[in-house]
Design an enzyme around this catalytic site. Sequence first.
Site, PDB file in Angstrom:
ATOM      1  CG  ASP A 166      -1.942  -1.858  -1.730  1.00  0.00           C
ATOM      2  OD1 ASP A 166      -1.814  -1.026  -2.636  1.00  0.00           O
ATOM      3  OD2 ASP A 166      -2.331  -3.020  -1.935  1.00  0.00           O
ATOM      4  CD  GLU A 396       3.973  -7.822  -5.001  1.00  0.00           C
ATOM      5  OE1 GLU A 396       4.142  -8.913  -4.414  1.00  0.00           O
ATOM      6  OE2 GLU A 396       2.900  -7.197  -4.966  1.00  0.00           O
TER       7      GLU A 396
HETATM    8  C1  DGY Z   1      -3.992  -6.044  -3.422  1.00  0.00           C
HETATM    9  O1  DGY Z   1      -4.997  -6.762  -3.413  1.00  0.00           O
HETATM   10  O2  DGY Z   1      -2.967  -6.286  -2.757  1.00  0.00           O
HETATM   11  C2  DGY Z   1      -3.944  -4.908  -4.328  1.00  0.00           C
HETATM   12  O3  DGY Z   1      -2.839  -4.100  -4.129  1.00  0.00           O
HETATM   13  C3  DGY Z   1      -5.199  -4.095  -4.379  1.00  0.00           C
HETATM   14  O4  DGY Z   1      -5.119  -3.331  -5.533  1.00  0.00           O
END
Ligand code: DGY
Length: 424
Positions: A166, A396
């Site tokens: 992201d 994570e």
């Molecule tokens: C989030 O909402 O952090 C996700 O990575 C989007 O897919």
Amino acid sequence: MSNDRNRELDARAREILTGNDRGGYTVPNGRVYPFQWNWDSAFVALGFATFDTDRAWREVETLFEAQWPDGFLPHIVFWKDDPGYFPGPDVWASGRTPPTSGITQPPVAASVVRALWDGVDQGAYLPRLEALFQKLMAWHRWFHDYRDPDKLGVVVAMHPWETGRDNSAEWDAPASAVDVSNVGEYQRRDTSHLDQSMRPTKLDYDRYLALVQFGRATGWNHAAITASNPFRVADVGMTMILLRANRDLLALAEALGRTAAADEIRGWLALAPKAGDYLWDEALGAYCSRDTITGKSCGALTSASFLNFYGGVREPARDKAMLDHAERIGREVGRLMPSLDPADPRFEPLRYWRGPVWAVVNYLVGTGFADAGHADLAERVRRDTGELIAATGFHEAYNPLNSAPSGGDDFSWTAAIWLHWANR
Ligand code: DGY
């Protein structure tokens, strides 16, 4: 690591998967990500396959139940609403049943299905493979039709969320062109579950939201999005993953005797050298994502840069440059493979995709090194992944400098990668 500790971690990993199972699909993490995510589910299937074959296949089948008629496979399936996540189904407004997002995610599913197929009684699972093959073929065709308009053999991402990475530094320059002036007020939910210092910034989120609003305004018309989306970046990660997935899909096509499909896939694979040239950044001496609007390289060496080996894009001088980078980074960090080169001034060891190590990317990077014959590096990446997990649990992501956890805990895909690969 002792055998007892290994067995304890195996049991905990299975517990996480079954605990995050919502009946046919698995949430990445119950609080932060309470729906079905595309590439998470694919990795999760590898974990289930170590103790429940039927459930592993079901995970992928459930994901494909949300496929759109044109082959598009969404990045989130909102099987049930949950107020703990933003942006939810109302914001995406896909108009589909079940509600979904309007963007996709890295296409690891075909590679996963090939791995599942290799591990089963093939007579019994043939009908399930036949059904999934058709769907995988349609999704890969969608990528080639909609996400490679100039036939460069790449995947052009329309949103940083599509890449799965992201807030990678790769997106900083291309996303700076996204107009955020009309985004309006919204309330993030991620920062109520997690420490803000581990998450994307407010500016990142404004851009994410502006891109969702752009897509929604087109009615999620992917042809229109491909033509005029304000963010159109050839992603080195998705490109290499699709190349690998195409090779795996070809193996499945051959196993099923689908000659026309096999020829179509060979045509896609023939574009690999072109993709490698397009994504090579001579100044950085590395593979890197490239903004297709400005033509400029994104100028960041990330863990995804090393996926050339996984994707099968091979050229001796470039391979050597990538191996030199891997060796250098290996000396600079405690644990490979940081999501951003620690020599990059934007490196932040705890902030999501700007430094932390991710078990799933390590699995892909390590698999690529192993396939290309770089056994020592492959083993370092696998061992580092296992030791990160053994030290603090199934998080994570992890700080590459001191192994501290980052982001949420009890993560499904970290548990799956442990069971499938890292615990060997
Ligand atoms: C989030 O909402 O952090 C996700 O990575 C989007 O897919």
